[in-house]
Design a protein around this motif. Structure first.
Motif, mmCIF file in Angstrom:
data_model
loop_
_atom_site.group_PDB
_atom_site.id
_atom_site.type_symbol
_atom_site.label_atom_id
_atom_site.label_comp_id
_atom_site.label_asym_id
_atom_site.label_seq_id
_atom_site.Cartn_x
_atom_site.Cartn_y
_atom_site.Cartn_z
ATOM 1 N N UNK A 114 -17.672 59.110 -21.930
ATOM 2 C CA UNK A 114 -17.391 59.587 -23.285
ATOM 3 C C UNK A 114 -16.080 59.015 -23.822
ATOM 4 N N UNK A 115 -15.068 58.953 -22.983
ATOM 5 C CA UNK A 115 -13.790 58.383 -23.414
ATOM 6 C C UNK A 115 -13.942 56.913 -23.770
ATOM 7 N N UNK A 116 -14.712 56.178 -22.964
ATOM 8 C CA UNK A 116 -14.930 54.757 -23.250
ATOM 9 C C UNK A 116 -15.715 54.571 -24.548
ATOM 10 N N UNK A 117 -16.726 55.415 -24.763
ATOM 11 C CA UNK A 117 -17.567 55.290 -25.961
ATOM 12 C C UNK A 117 -16.788 55.550 -27.244
ATOM 13 N N UNK A 118 -15.709 56.305 -27.175
ATOM 14 C CA UNK A 118 -14.882 56.512 -28.361
ATOM 15 C C UNK A 118 -14.223 55.220 -28.832
ATOM 16 N N UNK A 119 -14.120 54.258 -27.922
ATOM 17 C CA UNK A 119 -13.455 52.991 -28.248
ATOM 18 C C UNK A 119 -14.445 51.879 -28.568
ATOM 19 N N UNK A 120 -15.593 51.838 -27.875
ATOM 20 C CA UNK A 120 -16.534 50.727 -28.059
ATOM 21 C C UNK A 120 -17.826 51.016 -27.299
ATOM 22 N N UNK A 121 -18.901 50.258 -27.592
ATOM 23 C CA UNK A 121 -20.098 50.352 -26.751
ATOM 24 C C UNK A 121 -19.726 50.087 -25.293
ATOM 25 N N UNK A 122 -20.353 50.836 -24.388
ATOM 26 C CA UNK A 122 -19.887 50.889 -23.003
ATOM 27 C C UNK A 122 -21.003 50.563 -22.026
ATOM 28 N N UNK A 123 -20.697 49.743 -21.043
ATOM 29 C CA UNK A 123 -21.669 49.378 -20.019
ATOM 30 C C UNK A 123 -21.819 50.497 -19.004
ATOM 31 N N UNK A 124 -22.976 50.539 -18.349
ATOM 32 C CA UNK A 124 -23.220 51.621 -17.390
ATOM 33 C C UNK A 124 -22.572 51.354 -16.038
ATOM 34 N N UNK A 125 -21.687 50.380 -15.967
ATOM 35 C CA UNK A 125 -20.876 50.167 -14.767
ATOM 36 C C UNK A 125 -19.930 51.333 -14.508
ATOM 37 N N UNK A 126 -19.743 52.234 -15.472
ATOM 38 C CA UNK A 126 -18.892 53.406 -15.242
ATOM 39 C C UNK A 126 -19.577 54.416 -14.332
ATOM 40 N N UNK A 127 -20.891 54.245 -14.096
ATOM 41 C CA UNK A 127 -21.631 55.131 -13.202
ATOM 42 C C UNK A 127 -21.818 54.465 -11.845
ATOM 43 N N UNK A 128 -21.717 55.251 -10.795
ATOM 44 C CA UNK A 128 -21.853 54.681 -9.451
ATOM 45 C C UNK A 128 -23.254 54.137 -9.215
ATOM 46 N N UNK A 129 -24.279 54.870 -9.646
ATOM 47 C CA UNK A 129 -25.666 54.453 -9.458
ATOM 48 C C UNK A 129 -26.107 53.542 -10.591
ATOM 49 N N UNK A 130 -27.141 52.733 -10.330
ATOM 50 C CA UNK A 130 -27.766 51.984 -11.417
ATOM 51 C C UNK A 130 -28.305 52.995 -12.425
ATOM 52 N N UNK A 131 -27.898 52.858 -13.688
ATOM 53 C CA UNK A 131 -28.142 53.915 -14.665
ATOM 54 C C UNK A 131 -28.637 53.354 -15.986
ATOM 55 N N UNK A 132 -29.743 53.908 -16.475
ATOM 56 C CA UNK A 132 -30.190 53.643 -17.838
ATOM 57 C C UNK A 132 -29.291 54.454 -18.758
ATOM 58 N N UNK A 133 -28.643 53.774 -19.701
ATOM 59 C CA UNK A 133 -27.571 54.411 -20.475
ATOM 60 C C UNK A 133 -27.664 54.029 -21.943
ATOM 61 N N UNK A 134 -27.501 55.017 -22.788
ATOM 62 C CA UNK A 134 -27.347 54.782 -24.226
ATOM 63 C C UNK A 134 -25.915 54.328 -24.448
ATOM 64 N N UNK A 135 -25.720 53.011 -24.493
ATOM 65 C CA UNK A 135 -24.389 52.433 -24.450
ATOM 66 C C UNK A 135 -23.622 52.535 -25.759
ATOM 67 N N UNK A 136 -24.287 53.003 -26.807
ATOM 68 C CA UNK A 136 -23.597 53.177 -28.090
ATOM 69 C C UNK A 136 -23.224 54.638 -28.358
ATOM 70 N N UNK A 137 -24.097 55.563 -27.942
ATOM 71 C CA UNK A 137 -23.870 56.972 -28.277
ATOM 72 C C UNK A 137 -23.762 57.877 -27.058
ATOM 73 N N UNK A 138 -24.186 57.415 -25.914
ATOM 74 C CA UNK A 138 -24.074 58.207 -24.693
ATOM 75 C C UNK A 138 -25.066 59.346 -24.590
ATOM 76 N N UNK A 139 -26.123 59.312 -25.418
ATOM 77 C CA UNK A 139 -27.060 60.437 -25.461
ATOM 78 C C UNK A 139 -28.007 60.475 -24.271
#
Length: 286
Positions: A114-139
């Motif tokens: 969430x902190x990263x998404x406040x600044x820019x679209x964010x890759x799912x490398x912030x998660x330890x596991x391989x993760x399907x991620x809404x990289x723009x909104x985090x939903x």
């Protein structure tokens, strides 16, 4: 002093219109941005987003900035910028965790995202596991509990492309038109994780790469597909909003020297002038 490091990503294993919106699965690799936060005067060449992240973390924990001494951010990274290797996410995520550690605090994965998404679209490398991620909104974040044993030959083009520039070129309507293909790739990806199958994972990543190539062509893409087939490697993936390509393989089973020779013989290395051998690692900030 406090330190943290976050992995880069070799593009994405999947990206596109999946489960009703644009999402991605990053491909974390053993190439890191390392950040140190300590008391001291800020560096003149400091990265602006890293400073904004530091300020966000201070605010998140409710500290009064007036009570915080000047803090210096030292970011050490050789990850190429604007190539699709998640260099920016690696920088700001590592900065967030290093800042939290300086204050004796920790950040869980969801809060970090969430902190990263406040600044820019964010890759799912912030998660330890391989993760399907809404990289723009985090939903949306759907994790898969399998870390494949996978080596990657990264093909780096001298061309650059920022995520913002890519979003200007590719609109939601373009992505929606590929929904069936990408949902199919997602189902195949889930199957690969359930069966612990690098071969199926490679097929899923290649499907996603094929779809994105119709919107953002990579030089010599068809030749790369032929090499994948001829060399019998697992597949390829691409930076869906960048310029790198990854060839997915197992270095203990596949002949990387032979693979490099095939790339040279076809002339593809004129387009991809730098190559890096790396491997898939767990995501998350260390």
């Amino acid at each position: 002093m406090a330190e943290a490091r976050c992995p880069a990503s070799c593009g994405e294993l999947l990206q596109g219109w999946i489960l009703g919106g644009e999402k991605l699965v990053s491909c974390p690799i053993d190439w890191y941005s390392e950040v140190e936060v300590r008391a001291g005067r800020p560096m003149a060449e400091e990265r602006p987003l890293s400073r904004r992240m530091l300020d966000q973390v201070i605010d998140h924990f409710g500290f009064d900035p007036a009570d915080v001494p000047p803090l210096r951010i030292d970011c050490r990274s050789t990850i190429p910028i604007a190539k699709g290797l998640a260099s920016s996410t690696a920088d700001i995520a590592a900065t967030a965790v290093a800042t939290a550690r300086w204050f004796g605090r920790e950040l869980d994965e969801i809060t970090l995202a969430r902190l990263c998404l406040r600044l820019e679209p964010t890759d799912s490398t912030v998660f330890r596991a391989l993760t399907l991620f809404d990289h723009r909104h985090g939903a949306c974040h759907v994790s898969q509990q399998w870390l494949p044993k996978l080596d990657i030959l990264i093909l780096e083009s001298p061309q650059t492309l920022t995520t913002c520039a890519c979003h200007r070129r590719i609109g939601d309507n373009d992505l929606r038109a590929q929904e069936e293909q990408l949902n199919g790739a997602w189902m195949l990806f889930r199957q690969s994780c359930a069966q612990h199958s690098p071969r199926l994972l490679g097929e899923a990543a290649t499907l996603s790469a094929r779809a994105r190539n119709s919107l953002l062509p990579k030089p010599g893409f068809d030749k790369l597909l032929r090499i994948v087939e001829q060399q019998d490697i697992y597949g390829l993936n691409v930076a869906h909003s960048g310029t790198v390509v990854g060839l997915l393989l197992d270095a203990s089973r596949h002949d990387t020297d032979r693979l490099m020779a095939a790339l040279a013989e076809t002339g593809l290395l004129r387009h991809y002038t730098r190559q890096h051998i790396t491997r898939v690692v767990a995501g998350g900030v260390r």
